[in-house]
Write an enzyme that holds these catalytic residues in place. Sequence first.
Site, PDB file in Angstrom:
ATOM      1  N   LYS A  10       0.819  -1.218   0.000  1.00  0.00           N
ATOM      2  CA  LYS A  10       0.000   0.000   0.000  1.00  0.00           C
ATOM      3  C   LYS A  10       0.860   1.279   0.000  1.00  0.00           C
ATOM      4  O   LYS A  10       2.070   1.228   0.244  1.00  0.00           O
ATOM      5  CB  LYS A  10      -0.934  -0.022   1.221  1.00  0.00           C
ATOM      6  CG  LYS A  10      -1.989  -1.134   1.161  1.00  0.00           C
ATOM      7  CD  LYS A  10      -2.989  -1.022   2.326  1.00  0.00           C
ATOM      8  CE  LYS A  10      -4.060  -2.083   2.246  1.00  0.00           C
ATOM      9  NZ  LYS A  10      -5.076  -1.940   3.333  1.00  0.00           N
ATOM     10  N   TYR A  50     -12.121  -1.242  -4.009  1.00  0.00           N
ATOM     11  CA  TYR A  50     -12.700  -1.502  -2.682  1.00  0.00           C
ATOM     12  C   TYR A  50     -14.227  -1.326  -2.668  1.00  0.00           C
ATOM     13  O   TYR A  50     -14.800  -1.036  -1.613  1.00  0.00           O
ATOM     14  CB  TYR A  50     -12.041  -0.602  -1.628  1.00  0.00           C
ATOM     15  CG  TYR A  50     -10.731  -1.152  -1.075  1.00  0.00           C
ATOM     16  CD1 TYR A  50     -10.685  -2.379  -0.412  1.00  0.00           C
ATOM     17  CD2 TYR A  50      -9.539  -0.433  -1.179  1.00  0.00           C
ATOM     18  CE1 TYR A  50      -9.501  -2.876   0.117  1.00  0.00           C
ATOM     19  CE2 TYR A  50      -8.342  -0.920  -0.650  1.00  0.00           C
ATOM     20  CZ  TYR A  50      -8.343  -2.144   0.001  1.00  0.00           C
ATOM     21  OH  TYR A  50      -7.168  -2.636   0.541  1.00  0.00           O
ATOM     22  N   PHE A  58     -15.556   4.183   6.584  1.00  0.00           N
ATOM     23  CA  PHE A  58     -14.173   4.534   6.243  1.00  0.00           C
ATOM     24  C   PHE A  58     -13.908   4.497   4.739  1.00  0.00           C
ATOM     25  O   PHE A  58     -12.773   4.686   4.310  1.00  0.00           O
ATOM     26  CB  PHE A  58     -13.189   3.607   6.978  1.00  0.00           C
ATOM     27  CG  PHE A  58     -13.390   2.125   6.712  1.00  0.00           C
ATOM     28  CD1 PHE A  58     -12.925   1.527   5.551  1.00  0.00           C
ATOM     29  CD2 PHE A  58     -14.058   1.327   7.645  1.00  0.00           C
ATOM     30  CE1 PHE A  58     -13.108   0.174   5.308  1.00  0.00           C
ATOM     31  CE2 PHE A  58     -14.244  -0.038   7.409  1.00  0.00           C
ATOM     32  CZ  PHE A  58     -13.770  -0.616   6.233  1.00  0.00           C
ATOM     33  N   ARG A  86      -2.775 -14.124   4.056  1.00  0.00           N
ATOM     34  CA  ARG A  86      -3.526 -13.444   5.122  1.00  0.00           C
ATOM     35  C   ARG A  86      -2.843 -13.645   6.479  1.00  0.00           C
ATOM     36  O   ARG A  86      -2.785 -12.720   7.288  1.00  0.00           O
ATOM     37  CB  ARG A  86      -4.972 -13.966   5.181  1.00  0.00           C
ATOM     38  CG  ARG A  86      -5.825 -13.624   3.968  1.00  0.00           C
ATOM     39  CD  ARG A  86      -6.208 -12.186   3.860  1.00  0.00           C
ATOM     40  NE  ARG A  86      -7.080 -11.738   4.932  1.00  0.00           N
ATOM     41  CZ  ARG A  86      -7.668 -10.548   4.968  1.00  0.00           C
ATOM     42  NH1 ARG A  86      -7.475  -9.674   3.980  1.00  0.00           N
ATOM     43  NH2 ARG A  86      -8.425 -10.199   5.968  1.00  0.00           N
ATOM     44  N   THR A  92      -6.084  -6.745  10.586  1.00  0.00           N
ATOM     45  CA  THR A  92      -6.276  -5.447   9.928  1.00  0.00           C
ATOM     46  C   THR A  92      -5.648  -4.311  10.740  1.00  0.00           C
ATOM     47  O   THR A  92      -4.989  -3.429  10.171  1.00  0.00           O
ATOM     48  CB  THR A  92      -7.795  -5.179   9.754  1.00  0.00           C
ATOM     49  OG1 THR A  92      -8.382  -6.303   9.092  1.00  0.00           O
ATOM     50  CG2 THR A  92      -8.040  -3.923   8.931  1.00  0.00           C
ATOM     51  N   ARG A 103       2.026  -6.569   9.087  1.00  0.00           N
ATOM     52  CA  ARG A 103       1.349  -5.395   9.652  1.00  0.00           C
ATOM     53  C   ARG A 103       1.866  -5.047  11.042  1.00  0.00           C
ATOM     54  O   ARG A 103       2.018  -3.874  11.381  1.00  0.00           O
ATOM     55  CB  ARG A 103      -0.162  -5.628   9.654  1.00  0.00           C
ATOM     56  CG  ARG A 103      -0.770  -5.463   8.252  1.00  0.00           C
ATOM     57  CD  ARG A 103      -2.178  -5.961   8.189  1.00  0.00           C
ATOM     58  NE  ARG A 103      -2.864  -5.525   6.968  1.00  0.00           N
ATOM     59  CZ  ARG A 103      -4.052  -5.971   6.585  1.00  0.00           C
ATOM     60  NH1 ARG A 103      -4.703  -6.859   7.320  1.00  0.00           N
ATOM     61  NH2 ARG A 103      -4.604  -5.525   5.471  1.00  0.00           N
ATOM     62  N   ASN A 113      -1.966   0.161   6.910  1.00  0.00           N
ATOM     63  CA  ASN A 113      -1.588  -1.173   7.391  1.00  0.00           C
ATOM     64  C   ASN A 113      -0.775  -1.970   6.360  1.00  0.00           C
ATOM     65  O   ASN A 113      -0.813  -3.195   6.340  1.00  0.00           O
ATOM     66  CB  ASN A 113      -2.818  -1.930   7.897  1.00  0.00           C
ATOM     67  CG  ASN A 113      -3.856  -2.144   6.812  1.00  0.00           C
ATOM     68  OD1 ASN A 113      -3.639  -1.796   5.656  1.00  0.00           O
ATOM     69  ND2 ASN A 113      -4.989  -2.718   7.183  1.00  0.00           N
ATOM     70  N   HIS A 116      -2.389  -5.306   1.411  1.00  0.00           N
ATOM     71  CA  HIS A 116      -3.716  -5.863   1.169  1.00  0.00           C
ATOM     72  C   HIS A 116      -3.546  -7.300   0.715  1.00  0.00           C
ATOM     73  O   HIS A 116      -2.574  -7.613   0.030  1.00  0.00           O
ATOM     74  CB  HIS A 116      -4.437  -5.078   0.061  1.00  0.00           C
ATOM     75  CG  HIS A 116      -5.615  -5.816  -0.499  1.00  0.00           C
ATOM     76  ND1 HIS A 116      -6.858  -5.739   0.060  1.00  0.00           N
ATOM     77  CD2 HIS A 116      -5.715  -6.692  -1.523  1.00  0.00           C
ATOM     78  CE1 HIS A 116      -7.681  -6.544  -0.608  1.00  0.00           C
ATOM     79  NE2 HIS A 116      -7.006  -7.129  -1.589  1.00  0.00           N
ATOM     80  N   GLU A 127     -10.211  -9.605  -7.772  1.00  0.00           N
ATOM     81  CA  GLU A 127      -9.080  -8.674  -7.603  1.00  0.00           C
ATOM     82  C   GLU A 127      -7.930  -8.919  -8.586  1.00  0.00           C
ATOM     83  O   GLU A 127      -7.280  -7.962  -9.019  1.00  0.00           O
ATOM     84  CB  GLU A 127      -8.567  -8.772  -6.160  1.00  0.00           C
ATOM     85  CG  GLU A 127      -9.590  -8.221  -5.164  1.00  0.00           C
ATOM     86  CD  GLU A 127      -9.198  -8.429  -3.710  1.00  0.00           C
ATOM     87  OE1 GLU A 127      -8.152  -9.056  -3.442  1.00  0.00           O
ATOM     88  OE2 GLU A 127      -9.944  -7.947  -2.839  1.00  0.00           O
TER      89      GLU A 127
HETATM   90  P1  ATP Z   1      -7.409  -5.486   3.085  1.00  0.00           P
HETATM   91  O1  ATP Z   1      -8.753  -5.702   2.417  1.00  0.00           O
HETATM   92  O2  ATP Z   1      -6.793  -4.165   2.753  1.00  0.00           O
HETATM   93  O3  ATP Z   1      -6.485  -6.643   2.856  1.00  0.00           O
HETATM   94  P2  ATP Z   1      -8.526  -6.387   5.567  1.00  0.00           P
HETATM   95  O4  ATP Z   1      -9.167  -7.446   4.731  1.00  0.00           O
HETATM   96  O5  ATP Z   1      -7.669  -6.822   6.721  1.00  0.00           O
HETATM   97  O6  ATP Z   1      -7.631  -5.450   4.673  1.00  0.00           O
HETATM   98  P3  ATP Z   1     -10.985  -4.927   5.448  1.00  0.00           P
HETATM   99  O7  ATP Z   1     -12.046  -5.059   6.479  1.00  0.00           O
HETATM  100  O8  ATP Z   1     -11.182  -5.582   4.116  1.00  0.00           O
HETATM  101  O9  ATP Z   1      -9.597  -5.392   6.113  1.00  0.00           O
HETATM  102  O10 ATP Z   1     -10.746  -3.366   5.237  1.00  0.00           O
HETATM  103  C1  ATP Z   1     -10.091  -2.881   4.085  1.00  0.00           C
HETATM  104  C2  ATP Z   1      -9.144  -1.785   4.478  1.00  0.00           C
HETATM  105  O11 ATP Z   1      -9.901  -0.683   4.953  1.00  0.00           O
HETATM  106  C3  ATP Z   1      -8.201  -2.122   5.638  1.00  0.00           C
HETATM  107  O12 ATP Z   1      -7.035  -2.785   5.225  1.00  0.00           O
HETATM  108  C4  ATP Z   1      -7.877  -0.756   6.172  1.00  0.00           C
HETATM  109  O13 ATP Z   1      -6.858  -0.126   5.375  1.00  0.00           O
HETATM  110  C5  ATP Z   1      -9.196  -0.027   5.999  1.00  0.00           C
HETATM  111  N1  ATP Z   1     -10.003  -0.095   7.209  1.00  0.00           N
HETATM  112  C6  ATP Z   1     -10.645  -1.178   7.715  1.00  0.00           C
HETATM  113  N2  ATP Z   1     -11.303  -0.890   8.839  1.00  0.00           N
HETATM  114  C7  ATP Z   1     -11.072   0.415   9.048  1.00  0.00           C
HETATM  115  C8  ATP Z   1     -11.475   1.336  10.050  1.00  0.00           C
HETATM  116  N3  ATP Z   1     -12.268   0.971  11.064  1.00  0.00           N
HETATM  117  N4  ATP Z   1     -11.038   2.617   9.938  1.00  0.00           N
HETATM  118  C9  ATP Z   1     -10.259   3.016   8.906  1.00  0.00           C
HETATM  119  N5  ATP Z   1      -9.845   2.192   7.922  1.00  0.00           N
HETATM  120  C10 ATP Z   1     -10.242   0.925   7.994  1.00  0.00           C
HETATM  121 MG    MG Z   2     -10.237  -7.006   2.943  1.00  0.00          MG
END
Ligand code: ATP
Ligand code: MG
Length: 139
Positions: A10, A50, A58, A86, A92, A103, A113, A116, A127
């Site tokens: 990222k 996304y 968010f 993962r 996350t 992370r 973080n 992705h 994706e």
């Molecule tokens: P990713 O999809 O990026 O691999 P993830 O699957 O661990 O991460 P998701 O729930 O899919 O988490 O959220 C996508 C992204 O949105 C997170 O990686 C983070 O950058 C952001 N995000 C998630 N939750 C929050 C939150 N509560 N506040 C701000 N940003 C958030």
């Molecule tokens: Mg995700």
Amino acid sequence: MVERTLSIIKPDAVPKNIIGEIIKRFETAQLKIVAIQMRHLSKKEAEAFYYVHRERPFFDSLATFMSSGPIVAMVLEGEQAISKNRSMMGATDPKKADKGTIRADFGGGIETNVVHGSDSPASAAFEIPFFFSQLDLVR
Ligand code: ATP
Ligand code: MG
């Protein structure tokens, strides 16, 4: 089962000069890079990527962040690549991520973080073609 998954380094991670460190971890874990590209997404492109999160509070902030600088998108291939990636990424929220995960080691906050990763075969199937055509994937 051999799977393919989409990984993104990222925009917070690229300026930290840890692209090589992150790729080294994947290679050490027997995940092979079968496609790779560096690019700077527009906000519209980040929103499209996304899209599943469009109703989340968010979402706007996430799209702004993901379009704030260059990213590295990769397809990783290997045994259980989706779940393996993962677990290497960690939770996350970097504060809640297990020690030794990407992370936990490099994350700034829940948004910044570092990486992705596709979270299921269905998300990988959406994706991977978002970034790569069939011809971009080496075999
Ligand atoms: P990713 O999809 O990026 O691999 P993830 O699957 O661990 O991460 P998701 O729930 O899919 O988490 O959220 C996508 C992204 O949105 C997170 O990686 C983070 O950058 C952001 N995000 C998630 N939750 C929050 C939150 N509560 N506040 C701000 N940003 C958030
Ligand atoms: Mg995700």
